[in-house]
Write a protein that holds these residues in place. Sequence first.
Motif, PDB file in Angstrom:
ATOM      1  N   VAL A   1       5.557  26.980 -18.571  1.00  0.00           N
ATOM      2  CA  VAL A   1       6.131  25.734 -19.097  1.00  0.00           C
ATOM      3  C   VAL A   1       6.678  24.878 -17.961  1.00  0.00           C
ATOM      4  N   LEU A   2       7.382  25.514 -17.017  1.00  0.00           N
ATOM      5  CA  LEU A   2       7.907  24.776 -15.867  1.00  0.00           C
ATOM      6  C   LEU A   2       6.771  24.137 -15.075  1.00  0.00           C
ATOM      7  N   GLY A   3       5.675  24.865 -14.910  1.00  0.00           N
ATOM      8  CA  GLY A   3       4.522  24.307 -14.203  1.00  0.00           C
ATOM      9  C   GLY A   3       3.932  23.101 -14.925  1.00  0.00           C
ATOM     10  N   ILE A   4       3.893  23.176 -16.251  1.00  0.00           N
ATOM     11  CA  ILE A   4       3.363  22.051 -17.040  1.00  0.00           C
ATOM     12  C   ILE A   4       4.233  20.812 -16.850  1.00  0.00           C
ATOM     13  N   PHE A   5       5.547  20.977 -16.891  1.00  0.00           N
ATOM     14  CA  PHE A   5       6.444  19.831 -16.757  1.00  0.00           C
ATOM     15  C   PHE A   5       6.417  19.263 -15.344  1.00  0.00           C
ATOM     16  N   ILE A   6       6.253  20.124 -14.352  1.00  0.00           N
ATOM     17  CA  ILE A   6       6.146  19.616 -12.975  1.00  0.00           C
ATOM     18  C   ILE A   6       4.842  18.837 -12.806  1.00  0.00           C
ATOM     19  N   LYS A   7       3.770  19.372 -13.369  1.00  0.00           N
ATOM     20  CA  LYS A   7       2.467  18.700 -13.251  1.00  0.00           C
ATOM     21  C   LYS A   7       2.481  17.337 -13.932  1.00  0.00           C
ATOM     22  N   HIS A   8       3.170  17.217 -15.066  1.00  0.00           N
ATOM     23  CA  HIS A   8       3.209  15.964 -15.828  1.00  0.00           C
ATOM     24  C   HIS A   8       4.561  15.271 -15.659  1.00  0.00           C
ATOM     25  N   ARG A   9       5.143  15.406 -14.477  1.00  0.00           N
ATOM     26  CA  ARG A   9       6.488  14.870 -14.252  1.00  0.00           C
ATOM     27  C   ARG A   9       6.572  13.348 -14.367  1.00  0.00           C
ATOM     28  N   ASP A  10       5.444  12.679 -14.186  1.00  0.00           N
ATOM     29  CA  ASP A  10       5.452  11.209 -14.257  1.00  0.00           C
ATOM     30  C   ASP A  10       5.068  10.681 -15.625  1.00  0.00           C
ATOM     31  N   SER A  11       4.847  11.582 -16.583  1.00  0.00           N
ATOM     32  CA  SER A  11       4.488  11.126 -17.924  1.00  0.00           C
ATOM     33  C   SER A  11       5.729  10.601 -18.634  1.00  0.00           C
ATOM     34  N   PRO A  12       5.567   9.683 -19.592  1.00  0.00           N
ATOM     35  CA  PRO A  12       6.726   9.085 -20.280  1.00  0.00           C
ATOM     36  C   PRO A  12       7.596  10.115 -21.000  1.00  0.00           C
ATOM     37  N   LEU A  13       6.973  11.141 -21.586  1.00  0.00           N
ATOM     38  CA  LEU A  13       7.758  12.124 -22.333  1.00  0.00           C
ATOM     39  C   LEU A  13       8.699  12.900 -21.429  1.00  0.00           C
ATOM     40  N   VAL A  14       8.195  13.318 -20.273  1.00  0.00           N
ATOM     41  CA  VAL A  14       9.025  14.081 -19.331  1.00  0.00           C
ATOM     42  C   VAL A  14      10.130  13.204 -18.759  1.00  0.00           C
ATOM     43  N   LYS A  15       9.800  11.978 -18.430  1.00  0.00           N
ATOM     44  CA  LYS A  15      10.812  11.070 -17.897  1.00  0.00           C
ATOM     45  C   LYS A  15      11.902  10.785 -18.917  1.00  0.00           C
ATOM     46  N   ALA A  16      11.477  10.579 -20.173  1.00  0.00           N
ATOM     47  CA  ALA A  16      12.439  10.203 -21.202  1.00  0.00           C
ATOM     48  C   ALA A  16      13.435  11.309 -21.507  1.00  0.00           C
ATOM     49  N   ASN A  17      13.099  12.540 -21.211  1.00  0.00           N
ATOM     50  CA  ASN A  17      13.972  13.662 -21.533  1.00  0.00           C
ATOM     51  C   ASN A  17      14.730  14.199 -20.323  1.00  0.00           C
ATOM     52  N   ASN A  18      14.906  13.353 -19.324  1.00  0.00           N
ATOM     53  CA  ASN A  18      15.721  13.699 -18.146  1.00  0.00           C
ATOM     54  C   ASN A  18      15.115  14.890 -17.395  1.00  0.00           C
ATOM     55  N   ARG A  19      14.278  14.595 -16.436  1.00  0.00           N
ATOM     56  CA  ARG A  19      13.535  15.631 -15.716  1.00  0.00           C
ATOM     57  C   ARG A  19      14.449  16.645 -15.025  1.00  0.00           C
ATOM     58  N   ASP A  20      15.505  16.161 -14.411  1.00  0.00           N
ATOM     59  CA  ASP A  20      16.369  17.083 -13.656  1.00  0.00           C
ATOM     60  C   ASP A  20      17.019  18.120 -14.582  1.00  0.00           C
ATOM     61  N   TYR A  41      14.279  20.632 -15.663  1.00  0.00           N
ATOM     62  CA  TYR A  41      13.965  21.637 -14.630  1.00  0.00           C
ATOM     63  C   TYR A  41      15.105  22.656 -14.489  1.00  0.00           C
ATOM     64  N   THR A  42      16.345  22.168 -14.519  1.00  0.00           N
ATOM     65  CA  THR A  42      17.497  23.078 -14.396  1.00  0.00           C
ATOM     66  C   THR A  42      17.542  24.067 -15.560  1.00  0.00           C
ATOM     67  N   LEU A  43      17.289  23.545 -16.782  1.00  0.00           N
ATOM     68  CA  LEU A  43      17.298  24.416 -17.953  1.00  0.00           C
ATOM     69  C   LEU A  43      16.201  25.472 -17.871  1.00  0.00           C
ATOM     70  N   LEU A  44      15.002  25.071 -17.455  1.00  0.00           N
ATOM     71  CA  LEU A  44      13.899  26.034 -17.357  1.00  0.00           C
ATOM     72  C   LEU A  44      14.174  27.087 -16.285  1.00  0.00           C
ATOM     73  N   ILE A  45      14.744  26.675 -15.170  1.00  0.00           N
ATOM     74  CA  ILE A  45      15.046  27.645 -14.104  1.00  0.00           C
ATOM     75  C   ILE A  45      16.125  28.623 -14.577  1.00  0.00           C
ATOM     76  N   SER A  46      17.136  28.130 -15.286  1.00  0.00           N
ATOM     77  CA  SER A  46      18.175  29.035 -15.794  1.00  0.00           C
ATOM     78  C   SER A  46      17.602  30.012 -16.819  1.00  0.00           C
ATOM     79  N   LEU A  47      16.622  29.558 -17.626  1.00  0.00           N
ATOM     80  CA  LEU A  47      15.968  30.476 -18.562  1.00  0.00           C
ATOM     81  C   LEU A  47      15.150  31.529 -17.814  1.00  0.00           C
ATOM     82  N   LEU A  48      14.493  31.111 -16.736  1.00  0.00           N
ATOM     83  CA  LEU A  48      13.768  32.087 -15.903  1.00  0.00           C
ATOM     84  C   LEU A  48      14.715  33.180 -15.410  1.00  0.00           C
ATOM     85  N   LEU A  49      15.862  32.755 -14.890  1.00  0.00           N
ATOM     86  CA  LEU A  49      16.818  33.726 -14.356  1.00  0.00           C
ATOM     87  C   LEU A  49      17.418  34.593 -15.462  1.00  0.00           C
ATOM     88  N   SER A  50      17.599  34.026 -16.663  1.00  0.00           N
ATOM     89  CA  SER A  50      18.161  34.825 -17.757  1.00  0.00           C
ATOM     90  C   SER A  50      17.217  35.946 -18.167  1.00  0.00           C
TER      91      SER A  50
END
Length: 759
Positions: free
Chosen positions: A510-529, A532-541
């Motif tokens: 999922v993190l790879g998908i969002f990084i790949k489509h980081r410039d798409s309107p959906l990713v931008k509209a939902n605060n990319r930073d 990414y922080t939420l996905l990384i914290s889920l990885l660590l959990s």
Amino acid sequence: MMVFLVLVLVLVPLAQCKFPQCLMKDPIPILHKYYKLGDLSIAGIMSQIYMFSHPITFENRPSEELFDDPFHFSASWTYLASMELLSTKGRFIPNYRCDAQNNPVAVITGPNSNIALFTAVILCIYKIPQISYGSAPKMDNKTQSVFFHHMFPNQAHQNLGILHLLLYFRWTWIGVISVSDETGEIFVQDIAPMLSQNGICFDFIATIPATAFSSEIAIVMSEGVEIYKLVMRSTAKVMVLHGEIQTMIFLRLFLRIPEFEDIPVEAKGKIWILTAQVDFTSHPFQRNWDISFVHGAISFAVHSAELSGFQKFLQEKNLTSAKEDGFIRQFWQQAFLCSFSNFTVDKEGGEICTGEEKLKDLPESVFETTTTTHSYNIYNGVYAVVHALQAMWSSRFRATVPDGRWNLLNQEWWQVQPLSLCNEDCHAGFSRAKKEGQPFCCYDCLACPAGKISNEKDLNECSRCPEGQYPNKDQNLCLPKYFSFLSYEEPLGISLVTLALSFFFITTLVLGIFIKHRDSPLVKANNRDLTYTLLISLLLSFLCVLMFIGQPGKVTCLLRQTAFGIIFSVAVSCVLAKTVLVVLAFMATKPGSRMRRWVGKKLSSSIVISCSLLQGTICTVWLTMSPPFPDFDMHSVTEQIVLECNEGSVTMYYCVLSFLGFLAIISFTVAFVARKLPDSFNEAKFITFSMLVFCSVWVSFIPTYLSTKGKSMVAVEIFSILTSSAGLLGCIFSPKCYIILLRPELNTKGQLIKTKNQI
């Protein structure tokens, strides 16, 4: 010259034959001899001594009948043989006999301890003395024990010998395997604390699987395979094997398990220490097997001496010299691989038995003619009866015997004093309780309460087992507890690790998908930073779960709860920040609103950092004041010593959980209020579902965690971490991944400004 006739009744066929363990099915005399008892000549004394034994049959039987053989230490056949002994010869009518000139005066039992217990049930009713030449059973029944005598030495001497042997060679890391019966329990109960007190540790304590029927062979094989894996994977080089005479058959099969089962475990050389009860006994199909496994093994042995003329007697024995031996023809065929039937020779091959073959020509692995321990014990048992008869005659009956003769058939051999008691004895496992209004010698026998035992008769109180031990089911023995923790090798541990790694790889994808489509309107509209922080914290959990599995150590105990608390604080604070931004973004769209200045990265970063720092402060105080540490839980689980992480301060642990709950409730409340905002980029409805799942999991976690014991508590926490993390991942990101991957036409700026009703 006194004539003393000894008749030995043997009731089962031959195993790996060591006379006088070479046994027969028919009750016929096999030994006649004259004895002179000291300086006293007794004319006309005739005694009959019977021997019961159940070695493994020496018949070629199909494998499916192997465990259905009634002579495999079978209780029912031993009871039958005991009753036949007390019935008219050739006519089985229990409790009735008409051949009064054939009364037994004693019975020799063995080689298995169970045989003595089985015969005692029947023979003690008739007060017939019994002498056991095999390992000694534990007699809890006082009436039975009166008529029982052991020729085998006390087990305590052998246990001490094992201790000295291990200490001498500095073997302090061992495995123990014992038979799965009461003698095995007693052995473990006696030797385990003695070895532990002298610095010897156990990698494992296992029991040999027992079976009586062919229907159980699959279970036995499965248990044998598991024990084989346990032994071969063990880092201990020394294995102490406690068993009975038939245990050698199991050991020979056990070491050849890889030939029959596909086991990906490398066989390793082990030093086997065998107790004296284990003898070199085998099945016919093991005849040609390699016996190199005994090289390097150490076996304890009971003292024995070579009997004069015994070896010559066996070596010269043939069919013509033993016409009355009912078992001899069957044994002959098996020992010399020949047959007395032309039909059998034609059908199965082999040779015709001539009857002139010599036992001395057989290899010792098939037939040993030297005096073995069991043979010597039988010899001593016969002499013990002879001397007892002499002592009884000379001390009590000499003056009353007419013509110097004594008719043994008319005597009562049991002769113990009469009992006059208010109560029967309270057996082990019970304690005495005074009866109200009765004299002190009258009492009730009450079962020991849970957690206590009594290992002697007539105890006034039951006692608790020492630390690290627990009562057996009869509450008359204390057994050592085994160490328990959630390991990577057990099915539950493997399942949880597999689940955690699966979610980790899904989150990575999922993190790879969002990084790949980081410039798409959906990713931008939902605060990319924040995404990414939420996905990384889920990885660590998902990864922090691995610290909860395996044997607790100092480092893992310090890190696992604090890491879990901080990582989850980051994840939940990211969700909270996303929810707050959704609300502020909607409010900022109203004309004249001052909320626009609050919408941005600074606010989201402030929320995440402040919440994480606050949780980090709580964890720091926890580690400073009362940090978690590895500990033993001796009491939660009856049969286990649970290796666990002591939380140090339970209050601080619940403070960490409470702060997480506080963040989750705020996020859920804000998201629930904002769930109906009209913009299509609104994440509030998805966050509402995710936080509902999150809160439900952790609300149910607390009562479940408190109601479980042992390693199940760790499994409950792991499951809660995985479930809540997976809930966040699935509820928040699955709709976005669906649009990005499957509905790209919706991932446009125009679609994002439509109202909810238009979608």
